[in-house]
Write a protein that holds these residues in place. Structure first.
Motif, mmCIF file in Angstrom:
data_model
loop_
_atom_site.group_PDB
_atom_site.id
_atom_site.type_symbol
_atom_site.label_atom_id
_atom_site.label_comp_id
_atom_site.label_asym_id
_atom_site.label_seq_id
_atom_site.Cartn_x
_atom_site.Cartn_y
_atom_site.Cartn_z
ATOM 1 N N MET A 1 0.756 -1.260 -0.043
ATOM 2 C CA MET A 1 0.000 0.022 0.000
ATOM 3 C C MET A 1 0.748 1.197 -0.043
ATOM 4 O O MET A 1 0.458 2.182 -0.662
ATOM 5 C CB MET A 1 -0.849 0.095 1.314
ATOM 6 C CG MET A 1 -2.140 -1.011 0.921
ATOM 7 S SD MET A 1 -2.854 -0.898 -0.535
ATOM 8 C CE MET A 1 -3.904 0.792 -0.198
ATOM 9 N N SER A 2 2.062 1.300 0.495
ATOM 10 C CA SER A 2 2.934 2.414 0.496
ATOM 11 C C SER A 2 3.323 2.729 -1.024
ATOM 12 O O SER A 2 3.048 3.803 -1.433
ATOM 13 C CB SER A 2 4.230 2.243 1.225
ATOM 14 O OG SER A 2 5.079 1.049 1.007
ATOM 15 N N GLY A 3 3.713 1.496 -1.731
ATOM 16 C CA GLY A 3 4.154 1.758 -2.868
ATOM 17 C C GLY A 3 3.010 2.247 -3.858
ATOM 18 O O GLY A 3 3.227 2.943 -4.644
ATOM 19 N N PHE A 4 1.768 1.650 -3.654
ATOM 20 C CA PHE A 4 0.432 2.080 -4.373
ATOM 21 C C PHE A 4 0.195 3.396 -4.151
ATOM 22 O O PHE A 4 0.287 4.356 -5.157
ATOM 23 C CB PHE A 4 -0.665 1.283 -3.843
ATOM 24 C CG PHE A 4 -2.061 2.068 -4.353
ATOM 25 C CD1 PHE A 4 -2.468 1.912 -5.409
ATOM 26 C CD2 PHE A 4 -2.763 2.630 -3.371
ATOM 27 C CE1 PHE A 4 -3.733 2.337 -5.719
ATOM 28 C CE2 PHE A 4 -3.893 3.154 -3.756
ATOM 29 C CZ PHE A 4 -4.513 3.080 -4.935
ATOM 30 N N CYS A 5 0.257 4.026 -2.962
ATOM 31 C CA CYS A 5 0.024 5.489 -2.593
ATOM 32 C C CYS A 5 0.948 6.448 -3.150
ATOM 33 O O CYS A 5 0.690 7.375 -3.857
ATOM 34 C CB CYS A 5 -0.168 5.599 -1.194
ATOM 35 S SG CYS A 5 -1.641 4.722 -0.349
ATOM 36 N N ILE A 6 2.240 5.883 -3.278
ATOM 37 C CA ILE A 6 3.323 6.763 -3.787
ATOM 38 C C ILE A 6 3.267 7.122 -5.328
ATOM 39 O O ILE A 6 3.124 8.030 -5.910
ATOM 40 C CB ILE A 6 4.610 6.224 -3.498
ATOM 41 C CG1 ILE A 6 4.915 6.387 -1.942
ATOM 42 C CG2 ILE A 6 5.912 6.868 -4.162
ATOM 43 C CD1 ILE A 6 6.391 5.566 -1.573
#
Length: 267
Positions: free
Chosen positions: A68-73
């Protein structure tokens, strides 16, 4: 999910054949449910030339991988490139949003506000962004907080150059030195010049600090531009005299700025 074929003439002209190949292959992996290969192949496309749809599709792959951190970035990057759908997804999945109201004397109030602060905190990585608006919805200030460091990108009273050269442009023209060991740069680079984009802060007493290559261009810069140009660009910005600091809410604040430093090649 975005289609594998680039749909606009402008994009097709601006993206290399290799980049497009990576993008289409990565999108195919995404459509077939191979999210690991989609992630890695779309990363190759982005490393070759970052563009909106590649960020969007890699974001979707990373969401499927529960990253999810990669998705949001990535979805935030796509949104920053004027993708309305990406902006909606970013707001829906990635942000905690709060609103604070202030009086004309900058005290918190519940009624008759003079100023509104919208605070957007990322849920899955360390970043908070804030925007101040007047009551006609004009943005008057914005800031970021990351790694416990807060800086503004916009305030009503921005830092003011007060050096003896009168303007920052004159200071740079007078003090920028062409690297001696780059006299043959015209043989190594396309065109007649190269540009290094520098990021720097001006702190609450007007000191220039935290001078680095602009984050968004760091990978490309260190890969394609000689360190001789990079080091000189950093040196000249670090040598700038003190500024009159920025003010917001009657207090001096840190401001982050960026500037292109261009070297014209001698012949």
């Amino acid at each position: 999910m975005r289609k594998g074929i680039l749909t606009t003439i402008l994009m097709a002209l601006s993206i290399t054949a290799l980049t497009q190949s990576f993008y289409e292959q990565g999108t195919s992996y995404l459509q077939n449910g191979d999210f690991v290969k989609a992630d890695s192949t779309l990363t190759l496309a982005i490393e070759s030339m970052p563009f909106r749809d590649a960020f969007y599709n890699r974001a979707i792959a990373r969401m499927q991988l529960n990253n999810m951190s990669g998705f949001c970035i990535d979805i935030k990057k796509a949104a920053s490139l004027n993708d309305e759908e990406a902006e909606k997804l970013h707001t829906q999945f990635c942000l905690d949003i709060d609103t604070v109201y202030y009086s004309e004397s900058f005290q918190r109030v519940d009624e008759n506000p003079h100023l509104m602060e919208v605070i957007k905190k990322e849920k899955f990585y360390d970043l908070t962004e804030g925007h101040f608006y007047d009551m006609t919805e004009n943005e008057v200030a914005r800031y970021r907080i990351q790694n416990e460091h807060k800086w503004y990108g916009l305030v009503p009273k921005m830092p003011k150059f007060i050096g003896k050269e009168k303007t920052l442009q004159r200071f740079l023209q007078k003090n920028l030195k062409y690297p001696e060991n780059e006299k043959d740069a015209y043989q190594k680079y396309p065109g007649n010049y190269t540009t290094v984009y520098i990021q720097y802060d001006i702190d609450t007493i007007g000191k220039v600090c935290n001078v680095i290559v602009l984050e968004e261009r760091k990978e490309h810069t260190y890969k394609h531009i000689s360190e001789n140009f990079i080091n000189e660009a950093i040196r000249v910005i670090e040598s700038m005299p003190d500024f009159k600091p920025a003010l917001f809410m009657n207090k001096p604040v840190n401001v982050r700025n960026s500037i292109p430093i261009t070297f014209t090649f001698p012949r």
